[in-house]
Design an enzyme around this catalytic site. Structure first.
Site, PDB file in Angstrom:
ATOM      1  N   ILE A  54       5.664 -41.500 -48.602  1.00  0.00           N
ATOM      2  CA  ILE A  54       7.112 -41.613 -48.829  1.00  0.00           C
ATOM      3  C   ILE A  54       7.400 -41.744 -50.324  1.00  0.00           C
ATOM      4  O   ILE A  54       8.366 -41.177 -50.837  1.00  0.00           O
ATOM      5  CB  ILE A  54       7.690 -42.812 -48.036  1.00  0.00           C
ATOM      6  CG1 ILE A  54       7.422 -42.619 -46.538  1.00  0.00           C
ATOM      7  CG2 ILE A  54       9.182 -42.969 -48.307  1.00  0.00           C
ATOM      8  CD1 ILE A  54       7.765 -43.835 -45.673  1.00  0.00           C
ATOM      9  N   GLY A  81      -2.656 -44.050 -51.706  1.00  0.00           N
ATOM     10  CA  GLY A  81      -1.905 -43.061 -52.493  1.00  0.00           C
ATOM     11  C   GLY A  81      -2.864 -42.082 -53.164  1.00  0.00           C
ATOM     12  O   GLY A  81      -4.030 -42.396 -53.373  1.00  0.00           O
ATOM     13  N   ALA A 110       5.201 -49.959 -51.953  1.00  0.00           N
ATOM     14  CA  ALA A 110       3.764 -50.244 -51.846  1.00  0.00           C
ATOM     15  C   ALA A 110       3.523 -51.178 -50.667  1.00  0.00           C
ATOM     16  O   ALA A 110       4.192 -52.203 -50.528  1.00  0.00           O
ATOM     17  CB  ALA A 110       3.258 -50.897 -53.132  1.00  0.00           C
ATOM     18  N   SER A 120      11.033 -52.040 -42.002  1.00  0.00           N
ATOM     19  CA  SER A 120      10.558 -51.234 -40.868  1.00  0.00           C
ATOM     20  C   SER A 120      11.298 -51.601 -39.595  1.00  0.00           C
ATOM     21  O   SER A 120      11.732 -52.757 -39.427  1.00  0.00           O
ATOM     22  CB  SER A 120       9.067 -51.526 -40.675  1.00  0.00           C
ATOM     23  OG  SER A 120       8.624 -51.055 -39.418  1.00  0.00           O
ATOM     24  N   TYR A 167       2.466 -57.400 -39.238  1.00  0.00           N
ATOM     25  CA  TYR A 167       3.157 -56.395 -40.065  1.00  0.00           C
ATOM     26  C   TYR A 167       4.674 -56.598 -40.002  1.00  0.00           C
ATOM     27  O   TYR A 167       5.355 -56.666 -41.034  1.00  0.00           O
ATOM     28  CB  TYR A 167       2.774 -55.002 -39.560  1.00  0.00           C
ATOM     29  CG  TYR A 167       3.476 -53.859 -40.253  1.00  0.00           C
ATOM     30  CD1 TYR A 167       2.971 -53.315 -41.421  1.00  0.00           C
ATOM     31  CD2 TYR A 167       4.654 -53.310 -39.721  1.00  0.00           C
ATOM     32  CE1 TYR A 167       3.616 -52.261 -42.054  1.00  0.00           C
ATOM     33  CE2 TYR A 167       5.300 -52.268 -40.350  1.00  0.00           C
ATOM     34  CZ  TYR A 167       4.787 -51.744 -41.512  1.00  0.00           C
ATOM     35  OH  TYR A 167       5.436 -50.709 -42.130  1.00  0.00           O
ATOM     36  N   PHE A 213      -0.874 -40.819 -25.500  1.00  0.00           N
ATOM     37  CA  PHE A 213      -1.195 -42.128 -24.916  1.00  0.00           C
ATOM     38  C   PHE A 213      -0.196 -42.452 -23.811  1.00  0.00           C
ATOM     39  O   PHE A 213       1.016 -42.434 -24.039  1.00  0.00           O
ATOM     40  CB  PHE A 213      -1.184 -43.215 -25.992  1.00  0.00           C
ATOM     41  CG  PHE A 213      -2.202 -42.981 -27.082  1.00  0.00           C
ATOM     42  CD1 PHE A 213      -3.473 -42.520 -26.780  1.00  0.00           C
ATOM     43  CD2 PHE A 213      -1.892 -43.220 -28.410  1.00  0.00           C
ATOM     44  CE1 PHE A 213      -4.417 -42.291 -27.775  1.00  0.00           C
ATOM     45  CE2 PHE A 213      -2.829 -42.998 -29.412  1.00  0.00           C
ATOM     46  CZ  PHE A 213      -4.090 -42.537 -29.098  1.00  0.00           C
ATOM     47  N   ARG A 224      10.613 -42.075 -29.512  1.00  0.00           N
ATOM     48  CA  ARG A 224      10.691 -42.501 -30.911  1.00  0.00           C
ATOM     49  C   ARG A 224      11.802 -41.722 -31.611  1.00  0.00           C
ATOM     50  O   ARG A 224      12.177 -40.635 -31.190  1.00  0.00           O
ATOM     51  CB  ARG A 224       9.361 -42.240 -31.649  1.00  0.00           C
ATOM     52  CG  ARG A 224       8.177 -43.065 -31.148  1.00  0.00           C
ATOM     53  CD  ARG A 224       8.337 -44.548 -31.450  1.00  0.00           C
ATOM     54  NE  ARG A 224       7.162 -45.336 -31.050  1.00  0.00           N
ATOM     55  CZ  ARG A 224       6.989 -45.869 -29.842  1.00  0.00           C
ATOM     56  NH1 ARG A 224       7.906 -45.693 -28.891  1.00  0.00           N
ATOM     57  NH2 ARG A 224       5.916 -46.578 -29.577  1.00  0.00           N
ATOM     58  N   GLU A 250       2.540 -51.449 -26.886  1.00  0.00           N
ATOM     59  CA  GLU A 250       3.395 -50.340 -27.302  1.00  0.00           C
ATOM     60  C   GLU A 250       4.857 -50.568 -26.889  1.00  0.00           C
ATOM     61  O   GLU A 250       5.119 -51.003 -25.769  1.00  0.00           O
ATOM     62  CB  GLU A 250       2.849 -49.110 -26.585  1.00  0.00           C
ATOM     63  CG  GLU A 250       3.655 -47.895 -26.734  1.00  0.00           C
ATOM     64  CD  GLU A 250       2.992 -46.892 -27.646  1.00  0.00           C
ATOM     65  OE1 GLU A 250       2.401 -47.297 -28.667  1.00  0.00           O
ATOM     66  OE2 GLU A 250       3.060 -45.728 -27.321  1.00  0.00           O
TER      67      GLU A 250
HETATM   68  C1  UD2 Z   1       5.689 -46.938 -35.992  1.00  0.00           C
HETATM   69  C2  UD2 Z   1       5.181 -47.098 -37.416  1.00  0.00           C
HETATM   70  C3  UD2 Z   1       4.775 -48.520 -37.673  1.00  0.00           C
HETATM   71  C4  UD2 Z   1       5.871 -49.504 -37.315  1.00  0.00           C
HETATM   72  C5  UD2 Z   1       6.343 -49.231 -35.879  1.00  0.00           C
HETATM   73  C6  UD2 Z   1       7.545 -50.087 -35.564  1.00  0.00           C
HETATM   74  C7  UD2 Z   1       4.200 -44.982 -38.096  1.00  0.00           C
HETATM   75  C8  UD2 Z   1       2.948 -44.225 -38.384  1.00  0.00           C
HETATM   76  N1  UD2 Z   1       4.039 -46.238 -37.637  1.00  0.00           N
HETATM   77  O1  UD2 Z   1       4.630 -47.151 -35.066  1.00  0.00           O
HETATM   78  O2  UD2 Z   1       4.415 -48.668 -39.052  1.00  0.00           O
HETATM   79  O3  UD2 Z   1       6.920 -49.366 -38.236  1.00  0.00           O
HETATM   80  O4  UD2 Z   1       6.722 -47.860 -35.716  1.00  0.00           O
HETATM   81  O5  UD2 Z   1       7.914 -49.962 -34.240  1.00  0.00           O
HETATM   82  O6  UD2 Z   1       5.302 -44.509 -38.310  1.00  0.00           O
HETATM   83  N2  UD2 Z   1       0.681 -41.423 -30.003  1.00  0.00           N
HETATM   84  C9  UD2 Z   1       0.060 -40.553 -29.130  1.00  0.00           C
HETATM   85  N3  UD2 Z   1      -1.072 -39.910 -29.560  1.00  0.00           N
HETATM   86  C10 UD2 Z   1      -1.599 -40.077 -30.814  1.00  0.00           C
HETATM   87  C11 UD2 Z   1      -0.950 -40.990 -31.707  1.00  0.00           C
HETATM   88  C12 UD2 Z   1       0.192 -41.656 -31.259  1.00  0.00           C
HETATM   89  O7  UD2 Z   1       0.490 -40.357 -27.976  1.00  0.00           O
HETATM   90  O8  UD2 Z   1      -2.615 -39.434 -31.143  1.00  0.00           O
HETATM   91  C13 UD2 Z   1       1.935 -42.082 -29.569  1.00  0.00           C
HETATM   92  C14 UD2 Z   1       1.887 -43.594 -29.669  1.00  0.00           C
HETATM   93  O9  UD2 Z   1       1.332 -44.125 -28.500  1.00  0.00           O
HETATM   94  C15 UD2 Z   1       3.382 -43.901 -29.848  1.00  0.00           C
HETATM   95  C16 UD2 Z   1       3.944 -42.715 -30.582  1.00  0.00           C
HETATM   96  O10 UD2 Z   1       2.982 -41.672 -30.434  1.00  0.00           O
HETATM   97  O11 UD2 Z   1       4.022 -43.979 -28.587  1.00  0.00           O
HETATM   98  C17 UD2 Z   1       4.178 -42.990 -32.047  1.00  0.00           C
HETATM   99  O12 UD2 Z   1       2.998 -43.569 -32.586  1.00  0.00           O
HETATM  100  P1  UD2 Z   1       2.823 -43.839 -34.152  1.00  0.00           P
HETATM  101  O13 UD2 Z   1       1.495 -44.479 -34.332  1.00  0.00           O
HETATM  102  O14 UD2 Z   1       3.120 -42.604 -34.905  1.00  0.00           O
HETATM  103  O15 UD2 Z   1       4.006 -44.847 -34.521  1.00  0.00           O
HETATM  104  P2  UD2 Z   1       4.507 -46.216 -33.802  1.00  0.00           P
HETATM  105  O16 UD2 Z   1       5.845 -45.913 -33.213  1.00  0.00           O
HETATM  106  O17 UD2 Z   1       3.465 -46.809 -32.943  1.00  0.00           O
END
Ligand code: UD2
Length: 317
Positions: A17, A41, A88, A131, A155, A216, A223, A285
């Site tokens: 970002i 970075g 950061a 976040s 976090y 998963f 999202r 999750e």
């Molecule tokens: C995001 C942010 C995290 C935090 C959070 C707050 C990212 C990378 N992470 O986590 O920092 O702010 O939101 O709620 O933006 N998935 C799959 N297969 C994969 C990888 C992920 O199905 O190979 C799914 C995962 O189970 C989730 C969705 O994709 O339902 C998003 O996963 P993520 O790791 O990109 O981000 P998230 O929402 O867990």
């Protein structure tokens, strides 16, 4: 650009970002100082910024140990820092659960160092990367900024603690500061190499190579995916605004999509060679996530503009 252009520090400016934020600042004629410890970075993320000319200083600095020393030679040459964009961070929720103390030192500690500098040096504005993780498990959608925050990971706790610190410095020391609550940010330069990388970076990486995607659970979780170029616009707008409002602002699109639908679109954009497999749901999750976006629009005139399919094309290019 003239020496009167604002001097803007971007912590984490060599990151995903951060580097897009630097691009946007330079486009607007700002003078930019990147502070980055290059743990995640990369100098390559700044290749376009370095190539475009203008004032860009890149300083290797671990923000969690303080920024006064790193910035002293810069301000001796360029004058005082006008604004700080604090990006950061240790970015993995899972890593924060494994190492909460380290997460606190980096994610909360860095914010305190930035605020101490801003207070001592009379910085005009601090914009901070918070976040959606500050909310925890919520049950009303879209998620509005005035919901009670109850983060469920170290976090999220340290991002929320940072927001409280911003509010304290604003109230007690008059440091103008805006926390921006990012939803799921994606786009070019996002690193797909860790299992906890953003899902779009992982899906894009695999689909381009014709490998199967792993969803998963049933993939019904949603999202709000916001394109990094839009996020950079919101960040720069918040940093450059002279508003002293202390409220936090969501940065999302207001639209949600299921992970399964996302997987299908990515596969299709890559020529349809990958299959979609399912694995066990991720523990802890959240099921749904979508931002209320009106407050950022009212405060900054910001709306996300890049449609998901266009952002995915740019990411895949
Ligand atoms: C995001 C942010 C995290 C935090 C959070 C707050 C990212 C990378 N992470 O986590 O920092 O702010 O939101 O709620 O933006 N998935 C799959 N297969 C994969 C990888 C992920 O199905 O190979 C799914 C995962 O189970 C989730 C969705 O994709 O339902 C998003 O996963 P993520 O790791 O990109 O981000 P998230 O929402 O867990």
């Amino acid at each position: 650009m003239s020496e009167r252009a604002p001097l803007v520090v971007v912590t984490g400016g060599a990151g995903f970002i951060g580097s897009h934020t630097v691009d946007r600042l330079l486009e607007q004629g700002a003078r930019v100082v990147v502070l980055d410890n290059f743990s995640t970075g990369k100098r390559a993320n700044l290749a376009a910024a370095i190539g475009r000319g203008g004032v860009l200083e890149i300083v290797t600095c671990d923000v969690s140990t303080g920024i006064f020393a790193a910035l002293a030679p810069i301000t001796a040459q360029h004058g005082p820092v006008d604004r700080i964009i604090h990006l950061a961070a240790q970015v993995s929720v899972i890593a924060s659960i494994a190492s909460p103390v380290v997460d606190g030192q980096i994610n909360y500690g860095s914010t305190l160092h930035v605020l101490e500098y801003a207070r001592a040096m009379g910085v005009k504005k601090v914009a901070f990367a918070s976040s959606a993780a500050v909310y925890g498990d919520v049950s009303t959608f879209p998620v509005t900024e005035d919901l009670h925050c109850q983060p469920v990971s170290p976090y999220g706790i340290h991002k929320y603690a940072s927001e409280l610190a911003l509010d304290y410095y604003a109230a007690v020391h008059g440091v103008a500061a805006t926390p921006l609550r990012f939803f799921n940010v994606y786009g070019p330069r996002q690193d797909p190499s860790s299992p906890y990388s953003g899902v779009i970076s992982i899906f894009a990486d695999r689909a381009r190579a014709g490998r199967d995607l792993l969803v998963f659970g049933d993939g019904g979780q949603t999202r709000d995916f916001v394109y990094v170029g839009d996020v950079a616009r919101a960040v720069v707008a918040a940093a450059m605004s002279d508003s002293t409002s202390r409220v936090a602002l969501n940065v999302g699109t207001g639209r949600e999509i299921t992970v399964l639908e996302l997987a299908r679109i990515v596969v299709e954009l890559c020529g349809g060679r990958s299959a979609i497999q399912h694995a066990a749901p991720r523990a802890g999750e959240i099921v749904r996530s979508v931002a209320a976006v009106e407050r950022a629009h009212t405060a900054l005139g910001f709306r996300a503009e890049v449609a998901l399919v266009d952002g995915l094309r740019a990411t895949l290019a």
